[in-house]
Design a protein around this motif. Structure first.
Motif, PDB file in Angstrom:
ATOM      1  N   ILE A 286       0.853  -1.182   0.000  1.00 34.73           N
ATOM      2  CA  ILE A 286       0.000   0.000   0.000  1.00 34.73           C
ATOM      3  C   ILE A 286       0.892   1.237   0.000  1.00 34.73           C
ATOM      4  O   ILE A 286       1.812   1.349   0.807  1.00 34.73           O
ATOM      5  N   VAL A 287       0.647   2.141  -0.921  1.00 41.26           N
ATOM      6  CA  VAL A 287       1.420   3.381  -1.027  1.00 41.26           C
ATOM      7  C   VAL A 287       0.454   4.563  -1.014  1.00 41.26           C
ATOM      8  O   VAL A 287      -0.520   4.586  -1.770  1.00 41.26           O
ATOM      9  N   VAL A 288       0.715   5.514  -0.127  1.00 44.43           N
ATOM     10  CA  VAL A 288      -0.078   6.738  -0.062  1.00 44.43           C
ATOM     11  C   VAL A 288       0.825   7.881  -0.508  1.00 44.43           C
ATOM     12  O   VAL A 288       1.869   8.129   0.097  1.00 44.43           O
ATOM     13  N   ALA A 289       0.436   8.563  -1.582  1.00 46.94           N
ATOM     14  CA  ALA A 289       1.285   9.596  -2.177  1.00 46.94           C
ATOM     15  C   ALA A 289       0.621  10.957  -2.110  1.00 46.94           C
ATOM     16  O   ALA A 289      -0.600  11.077  -2.251  1.00 46.94           O
ATOM     17  N   GLY A 290       1.454  11.973  -1.906  1.00 44.67           N
ATOM     18  CA  GLY A 290       0.960  13.341  -1.865  1.00 44.67           C
ATOM     19  C   GLY A 290       1.593  14.184  -2.946  1.00 44.67           C
ATOM     20  O   GLY A 290       2.720  13.924  -3.378  1.00 44.67           O
ATOM     21  N   GLY A 291       0.862  15.207  -3.398  1.00 47.26           N
ATOM     22  CA  GLY A 291       1.365  16.075  -4.446  1.00 47.26           C
ATOM     23  C   GLY A 291       1.225  17.540  -4.103  1.00 47.26           C
ATOM     24  O   GLY A 291       1.111  17.927  -2.934  1.00 47.26           O
ATOM     25  N   ALA A 340       4.572  -0.726  -7.866  1.00 48.36           N
ATOM     26  CA  ALA A 340       3.431  -1.502  -8.355  1.00 48.36           C
ATOM     27  C   ALA A 340       2.732  -2.146  -7.167  1.00 48.36           C
ATOM     28  O   ALA A 340       2.653  -3.367  -7.071  1.00 48.36           O
ATOM     29  N   PRO A 341       2.219  -1.330  -6.236  1.00 44.47           N
ATOM     30  CA  PRO A 341       1.585  -1.887  -5.045  1.00 44.47           C
ATOM     31  C   PRO A 341       0.187  -2.431  -5.346  1.00 44.47           C
ATOM     32  O   PRO A 341      -0.352  -2.241  -6.448  1.00 44.47           O
ATOM     33  N   LYS A 342      -0.396  -3.069  -4.359  1.00 41.67           N
ATOM     34  CA  LYS A 342      -1.778  -3.523  -4.510  1.00 41.67           C
ATOM     35  C   LYS A 342      -2.731  -2.330  -4.497  1.00 41.67           C
ATOM     36  O   LYS A 342      -3.744  -2.333  -5.199  1.00 41.67           O
ATOM     37  N   VAL A 343      -2.394  -1.321  -3.665  1.00 41.53           N
ATOM     38  CA  VAL A 343      -3.228  -0.122  -3.578  1.00 41.53           C
ATOM     39  C   VAL A 343      -2.336   1.112  -3.610  1.00 41.53           C
ATOM     40  O   VAL A 343      -1.353   1.199  -2.872  1.00 41.53           O
ATOM     41  N   TYR A 344      -2.674   2.057  -4.483  1.00 45.47           N
ATOM     42  CA  TYR A 344      -1.956   3.334  -4.577  1.00 45.47           C
ATOM     43  C   TYR A 344      -2.977   4.443  -4.388  1.00 45.47           C
ATOM     44  O   TYR A 344      -3.943   4.553  -5.154  1.00 45.47           O
ATOM     45  N   ILE A 345      -2.779   5.261  -3.359  1.00 42.64           N
ATOM     46  CA  ILE A 345      -3.703   6.347  -3.070  1.00 42.64           C
ATOM     47  C   ILE A 345      -3.007   7.662  -3.400  1.00 42.64           C
ATOM     48  O   ILE A 345      -2.011   8.021  -2.771  1.00 42.64           O
ATOM     49  N   ALA A 346      -3.512   8.368  -4.396  1.00 44.74           N
ATOM     50  CA  ALA A 346      -2.925   9.629  -4.846  1.00 44.74           C
ATOM     51  C   ALA A 346      -3.719  10.793  -4.259  1.00 44.74           C
ATOM     52  O   ALA A 346      -4.888  10.980  -4.604  1.00 44.74           O
ATOM     53  N   CYS A 347      -3.078  11.563  -3.393  1.00 44.80           N
ATOM     54  CA  CYS A 347      -3.750  12.657  -2.704  1.00 44.80           C
ATOM     55  C   CYS A 347      -3.227  13.997  -3.210  1.00 44.80           C
ATOM     56  O   CYS A 347      -2.052  14.318  -3.011  1.00 44.80           O
ATOM     57  N   GLY A 348      -4.091  14.746  -3.870  1.00 42.40           N
ATOM     58  CA  GLY A 348      -3.667  16.042  -4.363  1.00 42.40           C
ATOM     59  C   GLY A 348      -2.648  15.973  -5.472  1.00 42.40           C
ATOM     60  O   GLY A 348      -1.824  16.872  -5.617  1.00 42.40           O
ATOM     61  N   LEU A 356       2.629   9.330 -13.778  1.00 44.30           N
ATOM     62  CA  LEU A 356       1.870   8.121 -14.096  1.00 44.30           C
ATOM     63  C   LEU A 356       2.765   6.956 -14.475  1.00 44.30           C
ATOM     64  O   LEU A 356       2.461   5.810 -14.145  1.00 44.30           O
ATOM     65  N   VAL A 357       3.876   7.224 -15.168  1.00 47.80           N
ATOM     66  CA  VAL A 357       4.742   6.119 -15.595  1.00 47.80           C
ATOM     67  C   VAL A 357       5.367   5.416 -14.396  1.00 47.80           C
ATOM     68  O   VAL A 357       5.846   4.290 -14.534  1.00 47.80           O
ATOM     69  N   GLY A 358       5.352   6.032 -13.230  1.00 48.93           N
ATOM     70  CA  GLY A 358       5.948   5.416 -12.053  1.00 48.93           C
ATOM     71  C   GLY A 358       4.973   4.660 -11.186  1.00 48.93           C
ATOM     72  O   GLY A 358       5.396   3.946 -10.270  1.00 48.93           O
ATOM     73  N   MET A 359       3.635   4.777 -11.456  1.00 45.66           N
ATOM     74  CA  MET A 359       2.677   4.128 -10.566  1.00 45.66           C
ATOM     75  C   MET A 359       1.494   3.474 -11.274  1.00 45.66           C
ATOM     76  O   MET A 359       0.638   2.869 -10.629  1.00 45.66           O
ATOM     77  N   GLN A 360       1.441   3.555 -12.594  1.00 42.36           N
ATOM     78  CA  GLN A 360       0.255   3.082 -13.288  1.00 42.36           C
ATOM     79  C   GLN A 360       0.099   1.567 -13.280  1.00 42.36           C
ATOM     80  O   GLN A 360      -0.949   1.044 -13.671  1.00 42.36           O
ATOM     81  N   SER A 361       1.124   0.846 -12.801  1.00 43.32           N
ATOM     82  CA  SER A 361       1.020  -0.612 -12.718  1.00 43.32           C
ATOM     83  C   SER A 361       0.393  -1.084 -11.417  1.00 43.32           C
ATOM     84  O   SER A 361       0.268  -2.288 -11.191  1.00 43.32           O
ATOM     85  N   ALA A 362      -0.011  -0.147 -10.552  1.00 39.66           N
ATOM     86  CA  ALA A 362      -0.664  -0.525  -9.300  1.00 39.66           C
ATOM     87  C   ALA A 362      -1.970  -1.266  -9.596  1.00 39.66           C
ATOM     88  O   ALA A 362      -2.668  -0.959 -10.571  1.00 39.66           O
ATOM     89  N   GLU A 363      -2.295  -2.252  -8.765  1.00 40.39           N
ATOM     90  CA  GLU A 363      -3.509  -3.032  -8.996  1.00 40.39           C
ATOM     91  C   GLU A 363      -4.756  -2.165  -8.840  1.00 40.39           C
ATOM     92  O   GLU A 363      -5.697  -2.258  -9.624  1.00 40.39           O
ATOM     93  N   THR A 364      -4.782  -1.341  -7.793  1.00 42.70           N
ATOM     94  CA  THR A 364      -5.916  -0.457  -7.531  1.00 42.70           C
ATOM     95  C   THR A 364      -5.395   0.948  -7.273  1.00 42.70           C
ATOM     96  O   THR A 364      -4.523   1.146  -6.436  1.00 42.70           O
ATOM     97  N   ILE A 365      -5.934   1.912  -8.004  1.00 42.55           N
ATOM     98  CA  ILE A 365      -5.521   3.311  -7.845  1.00 42.55           C
ATOM     99  C   ILE A 365      -6.707   4.117  -7.340  1.00 42.55           C
ATOM    100  O   ILE A 365      -7.782   4.115  -7.960  1.00 42.55           O
ATOM    101  N   ILE A 366      -6.513   4.786  -6.219  1.00 48.74           N
ATOM    102  CA  ILE A 366      -7.547   5.640  -5.636  1.00 48.74           C
ATOM    103  C   ILE A 366      -7.049   7.076  -5.696  1.00 48.74           C
ATOM    104  O   ILE A 366      -5.975   7.385  -5.175  1.00 48.74           O
ATOM    105  N   ALA A 367      -7.803   7.934  -6.358  1.00 40.74           N
ATOM    106  CA  ALA A 367      -7.392   9.325  -6.521  1.00 40.74           C
ATOM    107  C   ALA A 367      -8.303  10.251  -5.739  1.00 40.74           C
ATOM    108  O   ALA A 367      -9.535  10.110  -5.782  1.00 40.74           O
ATOM    109  N   ILE A 368      -7.683  11.191  -5.028  1.00 45.16           N
ATOM    110  CA  ILE A 368      -8.420  12.215  -4.283  1.00 45.16           C
ATOM    111  C   ILE A 368      -7.936  13.571  -4.782  1.00 45.16           C
ATOM    112  O   ILE A 368      -6.760  13.916  -4.614  1.00 45.16           O
ATOM    113  N   ASN A 369      -8.828  14.323  -5.401  1.00 41.41           N
ATOM    114  CA  ASN A 369      -8.435  15.609  -5.965  1.00 41.41           C
ATOM    115  C   ASN A 369      -9.666  16.503  -6.076  1.00 41.41           C
ATOM    116  O   ASN A 369     -10.746  16.031  -6.434  1.00 41.41           O
ATOM    117  N   ARG A 370      -9.480  17.782  -5.783  1.00 45.11           N
ATOM    118  CA  ARG A 370     -10.614  18.703  -5.844  1.00 45.11           C
ATOM    119  C   ARG A 370     -10.995  19.091  -7.271  1.00 45.11           C
ATOM    120  O   ARG A 370     -12.092  19.603  -7.517  1.00 45.11           O
TER     121      ARG A 370
END
Length: 402
Positions: A286-291, A340-348, A356-370
Protein backbone atom coordinates in the motif's frame (compact mmCIF):
# COMPACT_ATOMS: atom_id res chain seq x y z
CA UNK A 1 28.76 8.48 -39.06
CA UNK A 2 26.54 10.13 -41.66
CA UNK A 3 28.05 9.93 -45.14
CA UNK A 4 27.34 12.57 -47.79
CA UNK A 5 27.93 11.84 -51.47
CA UNK A 6 29.11 15.24 -52.74
CA UNK A 7 28.57 14.25 -56.36
CA UNK A 8 24.97 13.17 -55.81
CA UNK A 9 23.94 16.00 -53.45
CA UNK A 10 21.95 18.76 -55.20
CA UNK A 11 21.69 21.07 -52.18
CA UNK A 12 17.88 20.95 -52.14
CA UNK A 13 17.68 21.49 -48.35
CA UNK A 14 15.19 18.70 -47.60
CA UNK A 15 17.67 17.10 -45.19
CA UNK A 16 18.20 20.41 -43.38
CA UNK A 17 14.44 20.82 -42.92
CA UNK A 18 14.03 17.24 -41.67
CA UNK A 19 16.76 17.42 -39.01
CA UNK A 20 15.18 18.28 -35.65
CA UNK A 21 18.63 18.66 -34.08
CA UNK A 22 19.95 21.29 -36.48
CA UNK A 23 22.87 19.00 -37.24
CA UNK A 24 22.86 19.34 -41.02
CA UNK A 25 23.03 22.48 -43.13
CA UNK A 26 23.36 23.29 -46.81
CA UNK A 27 26.43 25.40 -47.50
CA UNK A 28 27.47 26.43 -51.02
CA UNK A 29 25.02 23.95 -52.51
CA UNK A 30 26.24 20.97 -50.47
CA UNK A 31 24.87 19.34 -47.31
CA UNK A 32 27.29 19.54 -44.37
CA UNK A 33 26.84 17.53 -41.17
CA UNK A 34 27.75 18.89 -37.72
CA UNK A 35 29.05 17.23 -34.56
CA UNK A 36 25.59 17.14 -32.97
CA UNK A 37 24.29 14.55 -35.47
CA UNK A 38 22.53 11.70 -33.63
CA UNK A 39 22.38 9.32 -36.63
CA UNK A 40 18.60 9.21 -36.38
CA UNK A 41 18.34 8.73 -40.14
CA UNK A 42 15.58 11.30 -40.74
CA UNK A 43 17.68 13.06 -43.37
CA UNK A 44 18.45 9.80 -45.15
CA UNK A 45 14.75 9.00 -45.51
CA UNK A 46 13.84 12.35 -47.11
CA UNK A 47 16.80 12.58 -49.50
CA UNK A 48 15.29 12.10 -52.94
CA UNK A 49 18.61 11.59 -54.73
CA UNK A 50 20.16 9.10 -52.29
CA UNK A 51 23.08 11.35 -51.41
CA UNK A 52 22.94 10.58 -47.68
CA UNK A 53 23.63 7.26 -45.99
CA UNK A 54 24.64 5.80 -42.66
CA UNK A 55 27.17 3.03 -43.34
CA UNK A 56 27.10 0.08 -40.95
CA UNK A 57 30.06 -2.12 -40.02
CA UNK A 58 30.46 -4.81 -42.64
CA UNK A 59 28.78 -8.05 -41.69
CA UNK A 60 26.68 -6.57 -38.88
CA UNK A 61 23.48 -6.15 -40.89
CA UNK A 62 21.70 -9.52 -40.91
CA UNK A 63 21.26 -10.85 -44.42
CA UNK A 64 18.02 -12.60 -43.46
CA UNK A 65 15.94 -11.16 -40.60
CA UNK A 66 13.79 -14.30 -40.61
CA UNK A 67 16.76 -16.36 -39.45
CA UNK A 68 16.62 -14.57 -36.09
CA UNK A 69 14.10 -16.20 -33.78
CA UNK A 70 13.27 -16.25 -30.09
CA UNK A 71 12.97 -13.88 -27.15
CA UNK A 72 15.79 -13.59 -24.63
CA UNK A 73 15.87 -12.06 -21.16
CA UNK A 74 19.07 -11.15 -19.37
CA UNK A 75 18.44 -12.45 -15.83
CA UNK A 76 20.41 -10.17 -13.53
CA UNK A 77 21.97 -12.08 -10.63
CA UNK A 78 23.60 -10.01 -7.91
CA UNK A 79 24.75 -10.81 -4.38
CA UNK A 80 23.56 -14.39 -4.59
CA UNK A 81 20.01 -13.82 -5.80
CA UNK A 82 17.97 -12.93 -8.85
CA UNK A 83 16.98 -9.32 -9.27
CA UNK A 84 13.16 -9.01 -9.18
CA UNK A 85 13.20 -7.35 -12.60
CA UNK A 86 14.42 -10.63 -14.12
CA UNK A 87 11.12 -12.32 -13.23
CA UNK A 88 9.16 -9.27 -14.37
CA UNK A 89 10.86 -9.44 -17.77
CA UNK A 90 10.06 -13.13 -18.08
CA UNK A 91 6.39 -12.22 -17.73
CA UNK A 92 6.68 -9.69 -20.55
CA UNK A 93 8.92 -11.99 -22.58
CA UNK A 94 6.48 -14.90 -22.27
CA UNK A 95 3.71 -12.77 -23.74
CA UNK A 96 5.92 -11.64 -26.64
CA UNK A 97 7.23 -15.14 -27.31
CA UNK A 98 3.74 -16.65 -27.33
CA UNK A 99 2.55 -13.95 -29.70
CA UNK A 100 5.45 -14.71 -32.04
CA UNK A 101 5.21 -18.49 -31.53
CA UNK A 102 8.86 -18.72 -30.49
CA UNK A 103 10.95 -19.86 -27.53
CA UNK A 104 11.61 -17.76 -24.44
CA UNK A 105 15.12 -18.07 -23.01
CA UNK A 106 16.99 -16.48 -20.12
CA UNK A 107 20.71 -15.78 -19.85
CA UNK A 108 22.16 -16.21 -16.36
CA UNK A 109 25.75 -15.10 -15.69
CA UNK A 110 27.57 -15.49 -12.40
CA UNK A 111 29.73 -17.68 -10.21
CA UNK A 112 28.96 -20.59 -7.91
CA UNK A 113 30.93 -18.64 -5.29
CA UNK A 114 27.92 -16.29 -5.07
CA UNK A 115 25.75 -19.02 -3.56
CA UNK A 116 23.36 -17.82 -0.86
CA UNK A 117 20.50 -19.20 1.18
CA UNK A 118 18.45 -19.23 -2.06
CA UNK A 119 20.69 -22.00 -3.40
CA UNK A 120 23.00 -20.37 -5.93
CA UNK A 121 23.01 -20.31 -9.72
CA UNK A 122 21.47 -23.73 -10.27
CA UNK A 123 18.49 -22.87 -8.08
CA UNK A 124 18.20 -19.49 -9.80
CA UNK A 125 18.05 -21.22 -13.20
CA UNK A 126 15.24 -23.47 -12.01
CA UNK A 127 13.43 -20.41 -10.66
CA UNK A 128 13.63 -18.78 -14.09
CA UNK A 129 12.03 -21.85 -15.66
CA UNK A 130 9.29 -21.84 -13.03
CA UNK A 131 8.52 -18.23 -13.98
CA UNK A 132 8.19 -18.83 -17.71
CA UNK A 133 11.57 -19.56 -19.35
CA UNK A 134 11.75 -22.48 -21.79
CA UNK A 135 15.54 -22.53 -21.69
CA UNK A 136 18.23 -21.01 -19.48
CA UNK A 137 21.78 -20.40 -20.72
CA UNK A 138 23.83 -20.71 -17.54
CA UNK A 139 27.37 -19.33 -17.54
CA UNK A 140 29.17 -20.16 -14.29
CA UNK A 141 32.74 -18.97 -13.91
CA UNK A 142 34.76 -17.49 -11.00
CA UNK A 143 35.67 -14.55 -13.25
CA UNK A 144 32.00 -13.55 -13.24
CA UNK A 145 31.70 -13.26 -9.47
CA UNK A 146 32.12 -9.49 -9.80
CA UNK A 147 30.31 -7.61 -12.54
CA UNK A 148 32.41 -5.93 -15.23
CA UNK A 149 31.16 -4.43 -18.48
CA UNK A 150 33.82 -6.21 -20.53
CA UNK A 151 33.30 -9.79 -19.37
CA UNK A 152 29.52 -9.68 -19.12
CA UNK A 153 29.21 -7.79 -22.40
CA UNK A 154 31.56 -10.10 -24.30
CA UNK A 155 29.74 -13.24 -23.20
CA UNK A 156 26.23 -11.97 -23.86
CA UNK A 157 27.21 -10.63 -27.28
CA UNK A 158 28.85 -13.93 -28.22
CA UNK A 159 25.76 -15.90 -27.16
CA UNK A 160 23.53 -13.63 -29.22
CA UNK A 161 25.75 -14.02 -32.29
CA UNK A 162 25.65 -17.79 -31.94
CA UNK A 163 21.92 -18.31 -31.26
CA UNK A 164 20.45 -15.26 -33.04
CA UNK A 165 17.44 -14.28 -30.90
CA UNK A 166 15.20 -11.65 -32.49
CA UNK A 167 14.53 -9.83 -29.19
CA UNK A 168 16.81 -9.25 -26.18
CA UNK A 169 15.42 -7.65 -23.00
CA UNK A 170 17.19 -6.48 -19.84
CA UNK A 171 16.32 -4.49 -16.75
CA UNK A 172 17.02 -0.76 -16.69
CA UNK A 173 19.02 -1.21 -13.49
CA UNK A 174 22.49 0.10 -12.74
CA UNK A 175 23.93 -3.12 -14.21
CA UNK A 176 21.66 -3.22 -17.25
CA UNK A 177 22.20 0.43 -18.08
CA UNK A 178 25.93 -0.10 -17.77
CA UNK A 179 26.65 -3.00 -20.13
CA UNK A 180 23.61 -3.55 -22.37
CA UNK A 181 24.46 -0.46 -24.49
CA UNK A 182 27.92 -1.99 -24.96
CA UNK A 183 26.34 -5.22 -26.19
CA UNK A 184 24.10 -3.31 -28.59
CA UNK A 185 27.13 -1.47 -29.96
CA UNK A 186 29.07 -4.70 -30.42
CA UNK A 187 26.14 -6.17 -32.36
CA UNK A 188 25.35 -2.94 -34.25
CA UNK A 189 21.80 -3.40 -33.01
CA UNK A 190 19.09 -0.92 -32.08
CA UNK A 191 18.47 -0.34 -28.37
CA UNK A 192 15.65 1.54 -26.65
CA UNK A 193 16.32 2.41 -23.01
CA UNK A 194 13.96 2.69 -20.05
CA UNK A 195 10.86 1.22 -21.71
CA UNK A 196 7.53 1.11 -19.92
CA UNK A 197 5.60 -0.99 -22.45
CA UNK A 198 6.44 -3.68 -25.02
CA UNK A 199 4.53 -5.32 -27.84
CA UNK A 200 5.22 -6.89 -31.23
CA UNK A 201 3.81 -5.96 -34.62
CA UNK A 202 2.17 -9.03 -36.09
CA UNK A 203 2.96 -8.42 -39.76
CA UNK A 204 6.75 -8.25 -39.44
CA UNK A 205 7.62 -9.12 -35.82
CA UNK A 206 8.93 -5.63 -35.08
CA UNK A 207 9.30 -4.96 -31.36
CA UNK A 208 7.18 -1.95 -30.35
CA UNK A 209 9.17 -0.27 -27.60
CA UNK A 210 7.31 2.47 -25.72
CA UNK A 211 9.05 4.92 -23.42
CA UNK A 212 8.58 8.49 -22.14
CA UNK A 213 10.17 11.14 -24.37
CA UNK A 214 10.71 14.90 -24.33
CA UNK A 215 10.80 15.09 -20.55
CA UNK A 216 7.91 12.68 -20.20
CA UNK A 217 5.49 14.91 -22.08
CA UNK A 218 4.78 12.23 -24.69
CA UNK A 219 5.03 8.46 -24.92
CA UNK A 220 7.12 7.44 -27.95
CA UNK A 221 6.90 4.03 -29.59
CA UNK A 222 10.19 3.06 -31.23
CA UNK A 223 10.90 0.27 -33.73
CA UNK A 224 14.12 -1.11 -35.19
CA UNK A 225 12.89 -2.74 -38.41
CA UNK A 226 16.18 -3.21 -40.24
CA UNK A 227 18.39 -5.02 -37.73
CA UNK A 228 18.38 -7.89 -35.27
CA UNK A 229 18.37 -8.41 -32.41
CA UNK A 230 15.92 -5.77 -31.24
CA UNK A 231 17.08 -4.71 -27.78
CA UNK A 232 15.36 -2.89 -24.94
CA UNK A 233 15.92 -2.17 -21.28
CA UNK A 234 12.79 -2.00 -19.14
CA UNK A 235 12.14 -0.11 -15.93
CA UNK A 236 11.79 -2.32 -12.83
CA UNK A 237 8.31 -2.66 -11.34
CA UNK A 238 6.60 -1.92 -14.66
CA UNK A 239 5.96 -5.46 -15.95
CA UNK A 240 4.08 -8.17 -14.07
CA UNK A 241 5.84 -11.47 -13.34
CA UNK A 242 3.99 -14.70 -14.01
CA UNK A 243 2.82 -16.84 -11.12
CA UNK A 244 5.44 -19.39 -10.16
CA UNK A 245 4.76 -22.86 -11.58
CA UNK A 246 7.03 -25.40 -9.94
CA UNK A 247 5.89 -28.07 -12.40
CA UNK A 248 7.10 -26.21 -15.50
CA UNK A 249 9.74 -28.05 -17.47
CA UNK A 250 12.65 -26.37 -19.20
CA UNK A 251 16.21 -26.91 -20.31
CA UNK A 252 19.30 -25.61 -18.54
CA UNK A 253 22.19 -25.23 -20.99
CA UNK A 254 25.59 -24.84 -19.37
CA UNK A 255 27.93 -22.64 -21.36
CA UNK A 256 31.71 -22.73 -21.04
CA UNK A 257 33.00 -19.27 -22.00
CA UNK A 258 36.26 -18.88 -23.88
CA UNK A 259 39.05 -17.49 -21.73
CA UNK A 260 39.51 -14.35 -23.79
CA UNK A 261 35.82 -13.48 -23.37
CA UNK A 262 36.31 -13.29 -19.59
CA UNK A 263 39.12 -10.76 -19.86
CA UNK A 264 38.36 -7.33 -18.49
CA UNK A 265 40.15 -4.00 -18.60
CA UNK A 266 38.91 -3.26 -15.10
CA UNK A 267 39.39 -5.11 -11.84
CA UNK A 268 37.00 -4.99 -8.91
CA UNK A 269 39.08 -4.47 -5.77
CA UNK A 270 36.21 -4.29 -3.32
CA UNK A 271 32.43 -4.26 -3.40
CA UNK A 272 30.83 -2.07 -0.77
CA UNK A 273 27.08 -2.18 -0.18
CA UNK A 274 25.75 1.18 0.91
CA UNK A 275 23.18 1.43 3.66
CA UNK A 276 19.80 0.84 2.09
CA UNK A 277 17.31 3.64 1.97
CA UNK A 278 14.68 3.31 4.67
CA UNK A 279 11.95 4.30 2.22
CA UNK A 280 11.06 0.83 0.94
CA UNK A 281 8.48 1.84 -1.64
CA UNK A 282 9.26 -0.98 -4.05
CA UNK A 283 8.06 -3.70 -1.64
CA UNK A 284 5.10 -1.86 -0.10
CA UNK A 285 1.65 -3.33 -0.79
CA UNK A 286 0.00 0.00 0.00
CA UNK A 287 1.42 3.38 -1.03
CA UNK A 288 -0.08 6.74 -0.06
CA UNK A 289 1.29 9.60 -2.18
CA UNK A 290 0.96 13.34 -1.87
CA UNK A 291 1.37 16.08 -4.45
CA UNK A 292 1.15 19.79 -4.96
CA UNK A 293 -2.42 19.78 -3.61
CA UNK A 294 -1.06 19.33 -0.07
CA UNK A 295 0.08 22.96 -0.28
CA UNK A 296 3.05 22.65 2.12
CA UNK A 297 5.27 20.25 4.06
CA UNK A 298 2.81 20.10 6.93
CA UNK A 299 0.33 18.46 4.58
CA UNK A 300 2.46 15.32 4.53
CA UNK A 301 1.76 14.78 8.22
CA UNK A 302 -1.77 13.88 7.13
CA UNK A 303 -0.43 11.55 4.43
CA UNK A 304 1.77 9.78 7.00
CA UNK A 305 -1.22 9.30 9.30
CA UNK A 306 -3.18 7.61 6.53
CA UNK A 307 -0.19 5.48 5.52
CA UNK A 308 0.36 4.39 9.14
CA UNK A 309 -3.32 3.52 9.52
CA UNK A 310 -3.12 1.33 6.42
CA UNK A 311 0.33 -0.10 7.15
CA UNK A 312 1.65 1.46 3.97
CA UNK A 313 4.51 3.65 2.75
CA UNK A 314 4.59 7.36 1.95
CA UNK A 315 5.36 8.59 -1.57
CA UNK A 316 5.28 11.91 -3.37
CA UNK A 317 5.13 13.53 -6.77
CA UNK A 318 8.09 15.43 -8.18
CA UNK A 319 6.31 18.74 -7.55
CA UNK A 320 6.18 18.01 -3.82
CA UNK A 321 9.83 16.93 -3.72
CA UNK A 322 11.01 19.93 -5.74
CA UNK A 323 9.13 22.18 -3.32
CA UNK A 324 11.18 20.72 -0.47
CA UNK A 325 8.19 19.28 1.35
CA UNK A 326 9.58 15.72 1.45
CA UNK A 327 12.98 14.11 0.58
CA UNK A 328 13.76 12.68 -2.84
CA UNK A 329 13.73 8.97 -1.79
CA UNK A 330 9.92 9.27 -1.61
CA UNK A 331 9.57 10.45 -5.21
CA UNK A 332 7.57 8.29 -7.62
CA UNK A 333 7.63 8.89 -11.35
CA UNK A 334 9.88 9.08 -14.38
CA UNK A 335 12.76 10.65 -12.42
CA UNK A 336 11.95 8.79 -9.20
CA UNK A 337 10.97 5.27 -8.26
CA UNK A 338 8.59 2.93 -10.03
CA UNK A 339 6.09 1.14 -7.80
CA UNK A 340 3.43 -1.50 -8.35
CA UNK A 341 1.59 -1.89 -5.05
CA UNK A 342 -1.78 -3.52 -4.51
CA UNK A 343 -3.23 -0.12 -3.58
CA UNK A 344 -1.96 3.33 -4.58
CA UNK A 345 -3.70 6.35 -3.07
CA UNK A 346 -2.92 9.63 -4.85
CA UNK A 347 -3.75 12.66 -2.70
CA UNK A 348 -3.67 16.04 -4.36
CA UNK A 349 -1.77 14.72 -7.39
CA UNK A 350 -2.91 16.03 -10.77
CA UNK A 351 -1.61 13.05 -12.74
CA UNK A 352 1.09 14.37 -15.07
CA UNK A 353 2.43 11.67 -17.38
CA UNK A 354 5.84 11.86 -15.66
CA UNK A 355 4.16 10.66 -12.45
CA UNK A 356 1.87 8.12 -14.10
CA UNK A 357 4.74 6.12 -15.59
CA UNK A 358 5.95 5.42 -12.05
CA UNK A 359 2.68 4.13 -10.57
CA UNK A 360 0.25 3.08 -13.29
CA UNK A 361 1.02 -0.61 -12.72
CA UNK A 362 -0.66 -0.53 -9.30
CA UNK A 363 -3.51 -3.03 -9.00
CA UNK A 364 -5.92 -0.46 -7.53
CA UNK A 365 -5.52 3.31 -7.85
CA UNK A 366 -7.55 5.64 -5.64
CA UNK A 367 -7.39 9.32 -6.52
CA UNK A 368 -8.42 12.22 -4.28
CA UNK A 369 -8.44 15.61 -5.96
CA UNK A 370 -10.61 18.70 -5.84
CA UNK A 371 -10.35 19.16 -9.63
CA UNK A 372 -12.83 16.83 -11.39
CA UNK A 373 -10.86 17.27 -14.65
CA UNK A 374 -7.53 16.17 -13.17
CA UNK A 375 -5.80 13.59 -15.46
CA UNK A 376 -5.27 11.26 -12.49
CA UNK A 377 -8.93 10.28 -12.71
CA UNK A 378 -8.33 8.82 -16.18
CA UNK A 379 -6.21 6.02 -14.67
CA UNK A 380 -7.89 5.75 -11.28
CA UNK A 381 -9.87 2.69 -10.30
CA UNK A 382 -11.82 4.86 -7.85
CA UNK A 383 -11.95 8.64 -7.78
CA UNK A 384 -13.00 11.02 -5.01
CA UNK A 385 -13.61 14.61 -6.03
CA UNK A 386 -13.00 16.64 -2.89
CA UNK A 387 -10.55 18.50 -0.68
CA UNK A 388 -7.75 16.26 0.57
CA UNK A 389 -7.89 17.99 3.96
CA UNK A 390 -11.54 17.01 4.30
CA UNK A 391 -11.51 13.54 2.75
CA UNK A 392 -8.34 12.04 4.28
CA UNK A 393 -9.24 12.80 7.95
CA UNK A 394 -12.57 11.03 7.43
CA UNK A 395 -10.77 8.01 5.98
CA UNK A 396 -8.41 7.90 8.95
CA UNK A 397 -11.35 8.21 11.34
CA UNK A 398 -13.08 5.23 9.75
CA UNK A 399 -9.90 3.17 9.77
CA UNK A 400 -9.36 3.91 13.46
CA UNK A 401 -12.88 2.67 14.22
CA UNK A 402 -12.08 -0.62 12.59
Amino acid sequence: MLKIDAEACIGCGLCEDACTFGAIQVEDGLAVVGDNCTLCGACVEVCEVGALSIPRPEGDLPADLASWSGVWVYAEYRRGRLAPVALELLGAGRRLADKRGVELAAVLLGSAAQASEEGGLEAAARELIAHGADRVYLVDDPALADFTDDAYGNILAELVREHRPEIVLAGATAVGRSFIPRVATMLAAGLTADCTELDVREEDGALLQTRPAFGGNIMATIVCPRTRPQMATVRPMVMKPLARDEHRQGEIVRVEPAGQKLASRTKVLESVTAALDQVNLAEADIVVAGGRGLENAEGFALIRQLADALGGAVAASRAAVDSGWIPYPHQVGQTGKTVAPKVYIACGISGAIQHLVGMQSAETIIAINRDPEAPIFNVATYGIVGDVFEVVPKLIEQLDKN
